[in-house]
Scaffold this motif. Structure first.
Motif, short mmCIF file in Angstrom:
data_model
loop_
_atom_site.label_atom_id
_atom_site.label_comp_id
_atom_site.label_asym_id
_atom_site.label_seq_id
_atom_site.Cartn_x
_atom_site.Cartn_y
_atom_site.Cartn_z
N SER A 59 32.66 47.52 35.83
CA SER A 59 32.14 47.43 37.38
C SER A 59 33.20 46.25 37.97
O SER A 59 34.71 46.17 37.81
N TYR A 60 32.76 46.03 39.22
CA TYR A 60 34.45 44.57 39.90
C TYR A 60 33.71 43.38 40.68
O TYR A 60 31.74 44.16 40.37
N ARG A 61 34.05 42.54 40.10
CA ARG A 61 33.74 41.00 40.78
C ARG A 61 34.31 40.94 42.07
O ARG A 61 35.63 40.88 42.19
N GLN A 62 34.01 39.91 42.47
CA GLN A 62 34.43 39.61 44.25
C GLN A 62 35.02 38.60 44.08
O GLN A 62 35.23 37.46 43.41
N MET A 63 36.57 38.76 43.72
CA MET A 63 37.92 38.04 43.84
C MET A 63 38.67 37.46 45.32
O MET A 63 38.69 38.16 45.90
N VAL A 64 38.71 36.23 45.65
CA VAL A 64 39.40 35.61 46.02
C VAL A 64 41.33 35.16 46.20
O VAL A 64 40.88 33.75 45.37
N ASN A 65 41.43 35.25 46.63
CA ASN A 65 43.05 34.35 46.14
C ASN A 65 43.26 33.23 46.97
O ASN A 65 42.72 32.50 48.16
N PRO A 66 43.31 31.95 46.25
CA PRO A 66 43.29 30.39 47.27
C PRO A 66 44.36 30.35 47.98
O PRO A 66 44.49 29.98 49.23
N LEU A 67 45.78 30.98 48.01
CA LEU A 67 46.71 30.63 48.49
C LEU A 67 46.41 31.56 49.67
O LEU A 67 47.23 30.97 50.89
N THR A 68 46.43 32.58 49.43
CA THR A 68 45.29 33.60 51.27
C THR A 68 44.40 33.31 51.60
O THR A 68 44.39 34.18 52.32
N GLY A 69 43.34 33.15 50.98
CA GLY A 69 41.96 33.11 51.50
C GLY A 69 41.08 34.76 51.40
O GLY A 69 39.88 34.80 51.87
N SER A 70 42.30 35.45 51.20
CA SER A 70 41.92 37.00 51.02
C SER A 70 41.48 37.72 49.83
O SER A 70 41.45 37.01 48.42
N ALA A 71 40.00 38.22 49.87
CA ALA A 71 39.07 39.24 48.98
C ALA A 71 39.87 40.61 48.64
O ALA A 71 40.66 41.21 49.45
N ASN A 72 39.69 40.32 47.32
CA ASN A 72 39.65 42.12 46.36
C ASN A 72 39.28 41.69 45.55
O ASN A 72 38.44 40.52 44.66
N PRO A 73 38.90 43.01 44.97
CA PRO A 73 37.98 43.62 43.83
C PRO A 73 38.58 43.11 42.27
O PRO A 73 40.21 43.42 42.60
N LEU A 74 38.04 42.83 41.60
CA LEU A 74 38.35 42.03 40.21
C LEU A 74 37.34 42.96 39.24
O LEU A 74 36.56 42.50 38.90
#
Ligand SMILES: [Zn+2]
Length: 88
Positions: A59-74
């Motif tokens: 599956s995928y988990r919600q991931m947020v990049n702390p440098l940009t605040g943007s969300a991506n699937p992990l």
């Protein structure tokens, strides 16, 4: 937008966990914020979709990049995948 505190998942509102990234993932920062809630709709829907589409339990988990605040699937290959990388 830089993030210093763990954000809440935009799908389930759970507090996200700090996760150490493997260096080979090629990100410009050593950690990410990830939602490790197994009840998260994002994770559950991903699980259903991958099962129907590919007959696998990943599956995928919600991931947020702390440098940009943007969300991506992990992408995760199981419920327990990546849990050993959580930093507390
Ligand atoms: Zn979530």
């Amino acid at each position: 937008m830089k993030i210093a505190e763990p954000p809440r998942c935009s799908h389930c509102r759970a507090l996200m966990k700090k996760m150490e990234m493997p260096p080979e993932a090629g990100y410009d920062n050593p950690y990410m914020y990830v939602c490790f809630n197994d009840e998260c709709s994002y994770f559950i829907n991903g699980l259903k979709w991958m099962k129907e589409k590919y007959e696998v339990n990943s599956s995928y988990r919600q991931m947020v990049n702390p440098l940009t605040g943007s969300a991506n699937p992990l992408p995760v290959w199981s419920k327990t995948a990546m849990r050993d990388r959580i930093i507390d």
